[in-house]
Design a protein around this motif. Structure first.
Motif, PDB file in Angstrom:
ATOM      1  N   THR A 259       0.826  -1.207   0.000  1.00 40.90           N
ATOM      2  CA  THR A 259       0.000   0.000   0.000  1.00 40.90           C
ATOM      3  C   THR A 259       0.864   1.263   0.000  1.00 40.90           C
ATOM      4  OG1 THR A 259      -1.728  -1.183   1.221  1.00 40.90           O
ATOM      5  CG2 THR A 259      -1.810   1.222   1.226  1.00 40.90           C
ATOM      6  N   GLN A 260       1.955   1.254   0.794  1.00 42.75           N
ATOM      7  CA  GLN A 260       2.822   2.439   0.868  1.00 42.75           C
ATOM      8  C   GLN A 260       3.493   2.733  -0.471  1.00 42.75           C
ATOM      9  OE1 GLN A 260       5.367   2.577   4.457  1.00 42.75           O
ATOM     10  NE2 GLN A 260       4.275   0.769   5.201  1.00 42.75           N
ATOM     11  N   PHE A 261       3.931   1.688  -1.170  1.00 44.61           N
ATOM     12  CA  PHE A 261       4.558   1.895  -2.474  1.00 44.61           C
ATOM     13  C   PHE A 261       3.538   2.421  -3.487  1.00 44.61           C
ATOM     14  CE2 PHE A 261       7.896  -0.969  -0.816  1.00 44.61           C
ATOM     15  CZ  PHE A 261       9.018  -0.245  -1.189  1.00 44.61           C
ATOM     16  N   LYS A 262       2.318   1.913  -3.423  1.00 49.28           N
ATOM     17  CA  LYS A 262       1.283   2.365  -4.350  1.00 49.28           C
ATOM     18  C   LYS A 262       0.930   3.830  -4.097  1.00 49.28           C
ATOM     19  CE  LYS A 262      -0.987  -2.065  -5.251  1.00 49.28           C
ATOM     20  NZ  LYS A 262      -2.235  -2.870  -5.091  1.00 49.28           N
ATOM     21  N   GLU A 263       0.825   4.197  -2.835  1.00 49.28           N
ATOM     22  CA  GLU A 263       0.477   5.581  -2.505  1.00 49.28           C
ATOM     23  C   GLU A 263       1.532   6.564  -3.004  1.00 49.28           C
ATOM     24  OE1 GLU A 263      -0.032   5.647   1.690  1.00 49.28           O
ATOM     25  OE2 GLU A 263      -2.073   4.794   1.645  1.00 49.28           O
ATOM     26  N   LYS A 264       2.778   6.146  -3.020  1.00 48.25           N
ATOM     27  CA  LYS A 264       3.848   7.024  -3.501  1.00 48.25           C
ATOM     28  C   LYS A 264       4.073   6.886  -5.006  1.00 48.25           C
ATOM     29  CE  LYS A 264       8.475   8.658  -2.287  1.00 48.25           C
ATOM     30  NZ  LYS A 264       9.672   8.498  -1.454  1.00 48.25           N
ATOM     31  N   GLY A 265       3.376   5.959  -5.637  1.00 46.15           N
ATOM     32  CA  GLY A 265       3.526   5.777  -7.078  1.00 46.15           C
ATOM     33  C   GLY A 265       4.812   5.059  -7.459  1.00 46.15           C
ATOM     34  N   ILE A 266       5.245   4.129  -6.621  1.00 41.56           N
ATOM     35  CA  ILE A 266       6.477   3.369  -6.884  1.00 41.56           C
ATOM     36  C   ILE A 266       6.099   1.920  -7.192  1.00 41.56           C
ATOM     37  CG2 ILE A 266       8.667   2.549  -5.903  1.00 41.56           C
ATOM     38  CD1 ILE A 266       8.684   5.013  -4.118  1.00 41.56           C
ATOM     39  N   LYS A 267       6.678   1.388  -8.248  1.00 43.97           N
ATOM     40  CA  LYS A 267       6.428   0.007  -8.610  1.00 43.97           C
ATOM     41  C   LYS A 267       7.291  -0.917  -7.749  1.00 43.97           C
ATOM     42  CE  LYS A 267       6.778  -3.265 -12.451  1.00 43.97           C
ATOM     43  NZ  LYS A 267       7.215  -3.461 -13.858  1.00 43.97           N
ATOM     44  N   PHE A 268       6.634  -1.864  -7.073  1.00 44.02           N
ATOM     45  CA  PHE A 268       7.365  -2.810  -6.231  1.00 44.02           C
ATOM     46  C   PHE A 268       7.277  -4.198  -6.851  1.00 44.02           C
ATOM     47  CE2 PHE A 268       7.404  -5.896  -2.662  1.00 44.02           C
ATOM     48  CZ  PHE A 268       8.696  -5.662  -2.216  1.00 44.02           C
ATOM     49  N   GLU A 269       8.416  -4.850  -6.977  1.00 48.15           N
ATOM     50  CA  GLU A 269       8.483  -6.171  -7.598  1.00 48.15           C
ATOM     51  C   GLU A 269       9.227  -7.132  -6.668  1.00 48.15           C
ATOM     52  OE1 GLU A 269       9.867  -8.177 -11.871  1.00 48.15           O
ATOM     53  OE2 GLU A 269      10.487  -6.139 -11.316  1.00 48.15           O
ATOM     54  N   ARG A 270       8.676  -8.322  -6.515  1.00 46.99           N
ATOM     55  CA  ARG A 270       9.304  -9.345  -5.668  1.00 46.99           C
ATOM     56  C   ARG A 270       9.659 -10.555  -6.521  1.00 46.99           C
ATOM     57  NH1 ARG A 270       7.468 -13.884  -2.533  1.00 46.99           N
ATOM     58  NH2 ARG A 270       5.362 -13.520  -3.366  1.00 46.99           N
ATOM     59  N   GLU A 303       8.755   9.348  -6.917  1.00 50.80           N
ATOM     60  CA  GLU A 303       7.522   8.856  -7.545  1.00 50.80           C
ATOM     61  C   GLU A 303       7.818   8.397  -8.982  1.00 50.80           C
ATOM     62  OE1 GLU A 303       3.017  10.487  -8.662  1.00 50.80           O
ATOM     63  OE2 GLU A 303       4.440  11.746  -7.537  1.00 50.80           O
ATOM     64  N   GLY A 304       7.229   7.263  -9.334  1.00 50.70           N
ATOM     65  CA  GLY A 304       7.463   6.698 -10.654  1.00 50.70           C
ATOM     66  C   GLY A 304       8.663   5.770 -10.706  1.00 50.70           C
ATOM     67  N   GLY A 305       9.335   5.593  -9.572  1.00 53.62           N
ATOM     68  CA  GLY A 305      10.515   4.733  -9.542  1.00 53.62           C
ATOM     69  C   GLY A 305      10.162   3.266  -9.360  1.00 53.62           C
ATOM     70  N   ASP A 306      11.192   2.457  -9.307  1.00 52.03           N
ATOM     71  CA  ASP A 306      11.036   1.000  -9.165  1.00 52.03           C
ATOM     72  C   ASP A 306      11.857   0.503  -7.981  1.00 52.03           C
ATOM     73  OD1 ASP A 306       9.454   0.764 -11.489  1.00 52.03           O
ATOM     74  OD2 ASP A 306      11.272   0.824 -12.722  1.00 52.03           O
ATOM     75  N   ASN A 327      15.921   2.575  -8.036  1.00 54.55           N
ATOM     76  CA  ASN A 327      16.498   3.525  -8.991  1.00 54.55           C
ATOM     77  C   ASN A 327      16.325   4.954  -8.483  1.00 54.55           C
ATOM     78  OD1 ASN A 327      13.751   3.714  -9.294  1.00 54.55           O
ATOM     79  ND2 ASN A 327      13.746   3.569 -11.539  1.00 54.55           N
ATOM     80  N   GLY A 328      16.560   5.098  -7.171  1.00 50.30           N
ATOM     81  CA  GLY A 328      16.375   6.388  -6.512  1.00 50.30           C
ATOM     82  C   GLY A 328      17.571   7.305  -6.618  1.00 50.30           C
ATOM     83  N   ILE A 329      17.819   8.055  -5.537  1.00 51.51           N
ATOM     84  CA  ILE A 329      18.815   9.128  -5.575  1.00 51.51           C
ATOM     85  C   ILE A 329      20.250   8.608  -5.636  1.00 51.51           C
ATOM     86  CG2 ILE A 329      17.265  10.658  -4.316  1.00 51.51           C
ATOM     87  CD1 ILE A 329      19.003  10.183  -1.837  1.00 51.51           C
ATOM     88  N   GLY A 330      20.460   7.332  -5.307  1.00 48.61           N
ATOM     89  CA  GLY A 330      21.801   6.769  -5.387  1.00 48.61           C
ATOM     90  C   GLY A 330      22.724   7.261  -4.278  1.00 48.61           C
ATOM     91  N   ILE A 331      23.936   6.724  -4.292  1.00 52.36           N
ATOM     92  CA  ILE A 331      24.920   7.067  -3.265  1.00 52.36           C
ATOM     93  C   ILE A 331      26.259   7.348  -3.945  1.00 52.36           C
ATOM     94  CG2 ILE A 331      26.093   6.294  -1.161  1.00 52.36           C
ATOM     95  CD1 ILE A 331      23.799   4.267  -0.804  1.00 52.36           C
ATOM     96  N   PRO A 332      26.844   8.531  -3.750  1.00 54.41           N
ATOM     97  CA  PRO A 332      28.174   8.802  -4.304  1.00 54.41           C
ATOM     98  C   PRO A 332      29.199   7.815  -3.749  1.00 54.41           C
ATOM     99  CG  PRO A 332      27.119  10.835  -3.609  1.00 54.41           C
ATOM    100  CD  PRO A 332      26.265   9.714  -3.096  1.00 54.41           C
ATOM    101  N   PRO A 333      30.207   7.441  -4.528  1.00 57.72           N
ATOM    102  CA  PRO A 333      31.184   6.420  -4.108  1.00 57.72           C
ATOM    103  C   PRO A 333      31.862   6.730  -2.777  1.00 57.72           C
ATOM    104  CG  PRO A 333      31.430   6.906  -6.439  1.00 57.72           C
ATOM    105  CD  PRO A 333      30.456   7.896  -5.896  1.00 57.72           C
ATOM    106  N   GLU A 334      32.144   8.007  -2.514  1.00 55.35           N
ATOM    107  CA  GLU A 334      32.877   8.344  -1.290  1.00 55.35           C
ATOM    108  C   GLU A 334      32.041   8.149  -0.029  1.00 55.35           C
ATOM    109  OE1 GLU A 334      31.226  12.261  -3.006  1.00 55.35           O
ATOM    110  OE2 GLU A 334      32.135  10.396  -3.739  1.00 55.35           O
TER     111      GLU A 334
END
Length: 397
Positions: A259-270, A303-306, A327-334
């Motif tokens: 439900t939380q992923f749907k409310e934010k518009g994020i596709k969740f796959e298992r 929103e719209g992410g996976d 496929n969100g904001i990611g993390i810089p290598p450092e």
């Protein structure tokens, strides 16, 4: 053999004792040789002087060792004969020389023992002084390391302990500062709202009370996280390890977060095969691990992410690998190496409203390790998403 005496304290002590014994024996021999002649001459002179003064029984031409003229051998007193007197004086001179040699050997042995023992005790004394300094709070204290014997290894272990204590003290100070900062934000909001209510600046509306309640909930959640972190880091919790079917457990997780992923518009796959081997884990703690990682993905995926939860058996090994990829904001290598550090944030300007307390990933790491697994994070950089991966052992059949 040489390496044994060089790298082991026992070998060094044995060599030091042998050196003392050999030096003492050498001094004993040299001193005896240097003193026995003079001692013998001294005693021989005394004997001759005594015979001259007593008008000795022989002709005594220079030696006093011959039988007297006209003397009968049968009447000669063997015990008081000049030969026996000479032998007695020889014994006395030898004992005198041996006494001086023993004194000299003892003196050398004491000096060598002092120097060698001081050499052995010096690093121990240095560690004693350093330990007192550390006990007083000077965690930067270190001792010199010389050699690879037991004392050298002890010094290295001492320095390693001091380094870990210094890190622990630094973490403690940082934790106090972080906790104070985290508590200050909701407390400031609550205090400001209450003061505004008293002054009539804010209306006594449901929205105002909801704001105060929301900050109080944040404060309560932070305290709960801190309590959980302290228990996890101290190992003060019990794991009920049992065989679990990962496909069934992740199905429960999917229902909880769907439900939380749907409310934010994020596709969740298992993607968890039903035929995966049974794993060994604590069900409640494993749900907590997955919940923390999925919550993190939910916060930092727009929103719209996976977000994808995937599990697989690693070859013919004894581990199941579980990954949560977004496929969100990611993390810089450092920042990758610090991502599991408590209160750590990649973007320091982001508010806690946009994320959790900063403790969830730290708790997750400890729980995974308590299960005998490993956890790490992968990311190609900012805005390129991230993947959290951890392993769990397969149940023993």
């Amino acid at each position: 053999m040489i390496s044994y005496f060089r790298d082991h304290l026992q070998g060094k002590l044995l060599l030091s004792y042998l050196a003392i014994i050999l030096a003492s024996a050498l001094v004993l021999v040299l001193t005896s040789r240097l003193t026995i002649d003079s001692a013998f001459q001294n005693h021989l002179g005394r004997m001759q002087q005594s015979q001259l003064e007593s008008g000795g029984a022989g002709t005594g031409e220079g030696t006093g060792l011959m039988y007297g003229a006209g003397a009968d051998k049968s009447d000669f007193d063997i015990e008081n004969s000049p030969g026996m007197s000479l032998y007695a004086n020889f014994q006395a001179s030898f004992r005198e020389a041996l006494l001086w040699a023993s004194v000299a050997a003892l003196f050398v042995a004491l000096i060598l023992s002092f120097l060698l023992s001081r050499r052995v005790v010096a690093p121990v004394r240095a560690m004693m002084i350093a330990s007192r300094s550390i006990a007083e709070g000077h965690y930067d204290e270190r001792v010199g390391t010389h050699g690879s014997d037991e004392l050298g290894q002890l010094a290295q272990s001492f320095n390693q302990m001091a380094t870990e204590l210094e890190k622990t003290e630094e973490m403690r100070r940082q934790l106090i500062g972080d906790v104070a900062h985290e508590l200050r934000t909701p407390l400031t909001t609550i205090k400001g709202s209450v003061e505004a209510l008293e002054d009539g600046i804010l209306p006594a509306s449901p929205e105002t009370y909801e704001l105060i309640l929301h900050e109080a909930d944040r404060l309560n959640h932070l305290v709960d996280d801190l309590q959980e972190l302290s228990r996890v880091e101290a190992g003060a919790y019990e794991l009920i390890i049992q065989p679990l079917q990962l496909s069934s457990l992740t199905g429960t997780i999917e229902k909880r977060f769907g439900t939380q992923f749907k409310e934010k518009g994020i596709k969740f796959e298992r993607i968890v095969p039903a035929n995966l081997p049974t794993i060994q884990a604590d069900e409640r703690r494993l749900i907590q691990i997955l919940s923390n990682l999925l919550t993190n993905a939910l916060y930092y995926t727009p929103e719209g992410g996976d977000v994808r939860l995937e599990a697989s058996h690693i070859g013919n090994g004894n581990d199941i690998q579980i990954s949560i990829k977004d496929n969100g904001i990611g993390i810089p290598p450092e920042h990758l190496k610090n991502i599991f550090t408590r209160f750590y944030r990649v973007d320091k300007s982001r508010s806690r409203h946009a994320g959790g307390s900063g403790i969830g990933l730290t708790i997750t790491k400890h729980l995974v390790k308590a299960h005998g697994g490993e956890i790490w994070v992968e990311s190609e950089g900012k805005d390129r998403g991230s993947t959290f991966v951890f392993t769990l052992p397969v149940a023993i059949k």
